[in-house]
Design an enzyme around this catalytic site. Structure first.
Site: not given
Length: 401
Positions: A255, A141, A226
């Site tokens: 984030k 994801f 990531d």
């Protein structure tokens, strides 16, 4: 109708149904606690998918934002501003790299990393034009843009969004042999999550990340990590890669970099990678804006102290010890994760992940399900041990333990 019901009804009437949120409407939050429009308090055990590592309303971050709001919030990249250089310098130093390319959202950062790898492949590695290939892992994801869902194996994310962007090869996560077989002369990068979050907090086998680092170095391929969800303290180290002393060529961050205050993301690498860009080839109006830089600078300063990594390590050990005691009792089939981050697989006999999340919500604990049978637990790193234990007590009660 209650205030909650009115708010949810209005949202259902006027917003696209791209999410399926729990039926709670938050009006206020502080630390690890959120209060809804009815005045009910809930323990946040999700932390905005790790965007809120430092808790809701963290005073250091709020004060940094307020101070910057009174000065300047946006110049666009048409002009320099006085927070930009410091932000890039400090974030590069935290990562042990030389250059930063700031963006806003995690998906934008991943897209930027993809473009960077392709440009590097053509200009540095010498891959023939139009043939650059990036190897990714199944169950990944990385975001929801058209290009990113093109290399997703989640049909819910992909369906009806084609035609898809070519140039990617998918291999099983954790399988070094499959990864090695996929590398060829046209491969410019391997893009991986050091821990797969949306897939259910999947930790790869020991030695996998060092193996990826070795293979990519041997074959002249960029290793892009990531760390949008796994990085910045969540797992007990600054980066999840740090647990195996692996340093990728490229970090993709987001984030928690914005502290839950503003969206901030970045691609961080050395000059031989990010130096391929020339003015006009990539950009973002809001990327690296003064407000984002001010908040992210405070995030970097907080991480440099090591305090939050230590909290995630100590509380994470406690979290996993308590969760693993539930395995084998009939309600929990497996627990995975690292630091203050766990995926808990619920036995079908006890309900779906959604049903368990709803039952926890009724007991004033907020988590979120994924892939049907799994709930994710990722509280803010500022949570107290007492609050964490209270949340775990509610989980045990919901599961009948």
């Amino acid at each position: 109708m209650t205030s909650t019901e009115r708010s949810i009804a209005a949202a259902e009437a006027h917003s696209a149904h791209n999410y399926h949120p729990l039926p709670v409407v938050v009006a206020y939050a502080e630390g690890a606690w959120m209060t809804d429009v009815e005045g009910r308090r809930y323990l946040d055990m999700l932390a905005g998918y790790s965007a809120l590592n430092f808790g809701h309303g963290n005073r250091r971050l709020i004060n940094a934002a307020k101070a910057q709001l009174d000065r300047v919030t946006l110049t666009s990249r048409a002009f320099h501003h006085d927070r930009f250089a410091e932000f890039c310098t400090e974030l590069a130093a935290l990562c042990g790299k030389e250059m930063v390319l700031p963006m806003n959202t995690g998906a934008e950062a991943v897209e930027t990393a993809v473009k960077t790898a392709r440009k590097w492949g053509y200009r540095v590695k010498g891959v023939p034009d139009g043939r650059a290939k990036i190897v990714v892992a199944a169950n990944n994801f990385h975001g929801r843009t058209t290009t990113i869902v093109s290399f997703s194996t989640d049909e819910e994310a992909r369906a009806d969004f084609g035609p898809y962007t070519p140039g990617f090869e998918i291999v099983p996560y954790g399988d070094l042999a499959a990864l090695e077989a996929a590398l060829d002369d046209d491969t410019v990068a391997v893009l991986l999550e050091p821990i797969q979050g949306e897939a259910g907090v999947l930790v790869p086998p020991a030695g996998y990340l060092p193996g990826v680092r070795r293979l990519t170095a041997e074959r002249g391929v960029l290793f892009i990590a990531d760390e949008i969800q796994s990085g910045l303290g969540r797992t007990g180290r600054t980066f999840a890669c740090d647990h195996e002393d692996v340093v990728p060529d490229v970090y993709v961050l987001g984030k928690a970099l914005g502290g839950g205050v503003v969206p901030v993301s970045a691609v961080v690498a050395n000059r031989d990678v990010l130096g391929v860009y020339r003015p006009g080839e990539h950009g973002s109006t809001f990327g690296g804006n003064p407000l984002a830089c001010a908040v992210a600078l405070e995030v970097v300063a907080m991480l440099k102290s090591g305090e939050f990594q230590q909290r995630a390590t100590e509380l994470g050990e406690h979290l996993h010890h308590e969760l693993n005691l539930l395995v084998g009792g009939g309600a929990v089939e497996a627990v995975r994760g690292r630091g203050l981050w766990a995926g808990v697989d619920i036995a079908p006999s006890h309900g779906t992940g959604r049903q368990i999340s709803e039952r926890l919500m009724e007991r004033r604990v907020l988590v979120k399900d994924t892939h049907g049978s799994t709930i994710r637990i990722a509280p803010p790193l500022v949570i107290s041990k007492e609050d964490l234990d209270w949340g775990l007590d509610q989980l045990r009660s919901v599961l009948g333990g």
